[in-house]
Design an enzyme around this catalytic site. Structure first.
Site, PDB file in Angstrom:
ATOM      1  N   SER A 154       0.831  -1.211   0.000  1.00  0.00           N
ATOM      2  CA  SER A 154       0.000   0.000   0.000  1.00  0.00           C
ATOM      3  C   SER A 154       0.865   1.261   0.000  1.00  0.00           C
ATOM      4  O   SER A 154       0.468   2.287  -0.571  1.00  0.00           O
ATOM      5  CB  SER A 154      -0.991  -0.005   1.164  1.00  0.00           C
ATOM      6  OG  SER A 154      -0.334   0.119   2.394  1.00  0.00           O
ATOM      7  N   MET A 182      10.800  -6.851   4.419  1.00  0.00           N
ATOM      8  CA  MET A 182      10.916  -7.531   5.708  1.00  0.00           C
ATOM      9  C   MET A 182      12.240  -8.255   5.951  1.00  0.00           C
ATOM     10  O   MET A 182      12.347  -9.039   6.879  1.00  0.00           O
ATOM     11  CB  MET A 182       9.758  -8.522   5.878  1.00  0.00           C
ATOM     12  CG  MET A 182       8.379  -7.865   5.933  1.00  0.00           C
ATOM     13  SD  MET A 182       8.232  -6.538   7.161  1.00  0.00           S
ATOM     14  CE  MET A 182       8.376  -7.483   8.662  1.00  0.00           C
ATOM     15  N   ARG A 183      13.249  -8.018   5.118  1.00  0.00           N
ATOM     16  CA  ARG A 183      14.551  -8.651   5.352  1.00  0.00           C
ATOM     17  C   ARG A 183      15.562  -7.617   5.830  1.00  0.00           C
ATOM     18  O   ARG A 183      15.723  -6.569   5.201  1.00  0.00           O
ATOM     19  CB  ARG A 183      15.094  -9.300   4.058  1.00  0.00           C
ATOM     20  CG  ARG A 183      14.215 -10.365   3.454  1.00  0.00           C
ATOM     21  CD  ARG A 183      13.943 -11.519   4.368  1.00  0.00           C
ATOM     22  NE  ARG A 183      15.148 -12.211   4.802  1.00  0.00           N
ATOM     23  CZ  ARG A 183      15.144 -13.189   5.714  1.00  0.00           C
ATOM     24  NH1 ARG A 183      14.012 -13.557   6.294  1.00  0.00           N
ATOM     25  NH2 ARG A 183      16.270 -13.773   6.069  1.00  0.00           N
ATOM     26  N   LEU A 207      19.003  -5.910   6.033  1.00  0.00           N
ATOM     27  CA  LEU A 207      20.018  -5.779   4.986  1.00  0.00           C
ATOM     28  C   LEU A 207      21.420  -5.761   5.588  1.00  0.00           C
ATOM     29  O   LEU A 207      21.631  -5.202   6.673  1.00  0.00           O
ATOM     30  CB  LEU A 207      19.769  -4.500   4.191  1.00  0.00           C
ATOM     31  CG  LEU A 207      18.416  -4.474   3.456  1.00  0.00           C
ATOM     32  CD1 LEU A 207      18.085  -3.069   2.976  1.00  0.00           C
ATOM     33  CD2 LEU A 207      18.401  -5.466   2.301  1.00  0.00           C
ATOM     34  N   HIS A 256       9.084   2.922   8.923  1.00  0.00           N
ATOM     35  CA  HIS A 256       8.968   1.981  10.026  1.00  0.00           C
ATOM     36  C   HIS A 256       7.736   2.344  10.852  1.00  0.00           C
ATOM     37  O   HIS A 256       7.540   3.513  11.184  1.00  0.00           O
ATOM     38  CB  HIS A 256      10.228   2.038  10.904  1.00  0.00           C
ATOM     39  CG  HIS A 256      10.154   1.116  12.073  1.00  0.00           C
ATOM     40  ND1 HIS A 256      10.350  -0.239  11.955  1.00  0.00           N
ATOM     41  CD2 HIS A 256       9.869   1.349  13.376  1.00  0.00           C
ATOM     42  CE1 HIS A 256      10.186  -0.800  13.140  1.00  0.00           C
ATOM     43  NE2 HIS A 256       9.899   0.137  14.016  1.00  0.00           N
ATOM     44  N   GLU A 305      22.585   0.200  11.447  1.00  0.00           N
ATOM     45  CA  GLU A 305      21.858  -0.085  12.682  1.00  0.00           C
ATOM     46  C   GLU A 305      20.372  -0.212  12.372  1.00  0.00           C
ATOM     47  O   GLU A 305      19.753   0.742  11.870  1.00  0.00           O
ATOM     48  CB  GLU A 305      22.092   1.067  13.675  1.00  0.00           C
ATOM     49  CG  GLU A 305      21.480   0.819  15.027  1.00  0.00           C
ATOM     50  CD  GLU A 305      21.485   2.090  15.888  1.00  0.00           C
ATOM     51  OE1 GLU A 305      20.807   2.091  16.916  1.00  0.00           O
ATOM     52  OE2 GLU A 305      22.156   3.064  15.505  1.00  0.00           O
ATOM     53  N   LEU A 306      19.798  -1.356  12.660  1.00  0.00           N
ATOM     54  CA  LEU A 306      18.411  -1.639  12.303  1.00  0.00           C
ATOM     55  C   LEU A 306      17.466  -0.583  12.869  1.00  0.00           C
ATOM     56  O   LEU A 306      17.425  -0.368  14.090  1.00  0.00           O
ATOM     57  CB  LEU A 306      18.025  -3.029  12.828  1.00  0.00           C
ATOM     58  CG  LEU A 306      16.622  -3.489  12.452  1.00  0.00           C
ATOM     59  CD1 LEU A 306      16.484  -3.700  10.964  1.00  0.00           C
ATOM     60  CD2 LEU A 306      16.252  -4.747  13.210  1.00  0.00           C
ATOM     61  N   ASP A 307      16.730   0.063  11.978  1.00  0.00           N
ATOM     62  CA  ASP A 307      15.773   1.115  12.350  1.00  0.00           C
ATOM     63  C   ASP A 307      16.437   2.228  13.164  1.00  0.00           C
ATOM     64  O   ASP A 307      15.766   2.932  13.921  1.00  0.00           O
ATOM     65  CB  ASP A 307      14.577   0.531  13.123  1.00  0.00           C
ATOM     66  CG  ASP A 307      13.762  -0.414  12.253  1.00  0.00           C
ATOM     67  OD1 ASP A 307      13.628  -0.149  11.060  1.00  0.00           O
ATOM     68  OD2 ASP A 307      13.266  -1.426  12.790  1.00  0.00           O
TER      69      ASP A 307
END
Ligand code: NHR
Ligand code: GAR
Length: 237
Positions: free
Chosen positions: A26, A103-104, A106, A122, A156-158
């Site tokens: 979406s 959703m993976r 990186l 996010h 760093e994730l998010d």
């Protein structure tokens, strides 16, 4: 009439953009629609999904955008998947890569390769609730507000520098689904806005890893509140 007022605006070359998805798409649709309405100076050159048969791929096909599926399960490890993903993305020569429900996680090598031209949305008010299941966690913690954040992706994730947030109230009786739906409506407003800034050359990540909009440092993300932003369209999820 003087020369300035009769001059035509300089023609804009649309910025090539690749969108990575894993699901419904979406947010992708919000970009497709913004582009179609002439609000985004972008060319959507490809949509890449790590999952086949998702609704987002149908949306891309319906809009005439090239699609590719790269199934992470067909690779021995994350590095191998990301090397193939990077090659595939680069084959479209994008100036911007947009994660839209991808959703993976990186690898650092891939993130570095697209440093400053890789965006994510996010579903939380970062730095709160990085990672997965954000709506459930916000409800369980008794939050009174929640939202979404568009940020530059770093290793760093998010954790990359945030650009624009949308804030929504948590309502009595909300469950993860009703809350997610309300947040998603705001995502469809803030993601096209940030892409528009980037594609028109107004937004960048500077050499210190800080966000600049119109050359001004953004010491903290800009934030839209739901009422001000509530006129957003309703995409079927
Ligand atoms: N990669 C890096 N390096 N940095 C970020 O900030 C990233 C990223 C990759 C994706 C999106 C992110 C989100 O907005 C994103 C940001 C997936 C997971 C995850 O745990 C977490 C966060 C995000 C995306 N994924 C599992 C994994 O093992 C798989 C989960 C699944 O397949 O359902 O990769 O939320
Ligand atoms: C959105 O809420 C997005 O913020 C979130 O997934 C949804 C995707 O919706 N992203 C993540 O959770 C990334 N881990 P969409 O496919 O309809 O755009």
């Amino acid at each position: 009439m003087d020369a300035a007022s009769s001059a035509q605006p300089a023609p804009v070359t649309p910025m090539p953009v690749v969108v990575l998805i894993s699901g419904s798409g979406s947010n992708l649709q919000a970009l497709i629609d913004g582009q179609a309405r002439g609000e985004l100076p972008i060319r959507l050159c490809a949509v890449i999904s790590n999952r086949a048969k998702v609704r987002g791929l149908e949306r891309a096909r319906a809009a005439g955008i090239s699609c590719a599926v790269l199934n992470h399960r067909e690779f021995p490890d994350r590095d191998a998947f990301d090397q193939a993903l990077q090659r595939l993305i680069d084959s479209f020569a994008p100036q911007l890569v947009v994660l839209a429900g991808f959703m993976r996680i990186l690898t650092p090598a891939l993130v570095r390769h697209y440093q400053g031209r890789l965006l994510n949305i996010h579903p939380s008010l970062l730095p709160k609730y990085p990672g997965l299941h954000t709506h459930e966690r916000a409800l369980a913690a008794g939050e009174t507000e929640h939202g979404a954040t568009v940020h530059f992706v770093t290793e760093e994730l998010d954790g990359g520098p945030a650009i624009l947030q949308a804030r929504v109230p948590v309502l009595t009786g909300d469950d993860a689904e009703t809350l997610a739906t309300r947040v998603l409506r705001q995502e469809h407003i803030i993601y096209p806005q940030v892409v528009q800034w980037f594609a028109s050359g107004r937004l960048r990540l500077d050499e210190h890893g800080q966000v600049r909009l119109d050359d001004q440092l953004l010491p903290e993300p800009l934030c839209l509140d739901e009422p001000a932003a509530a006129s957003g369209s309703d995409y079927p999820l």
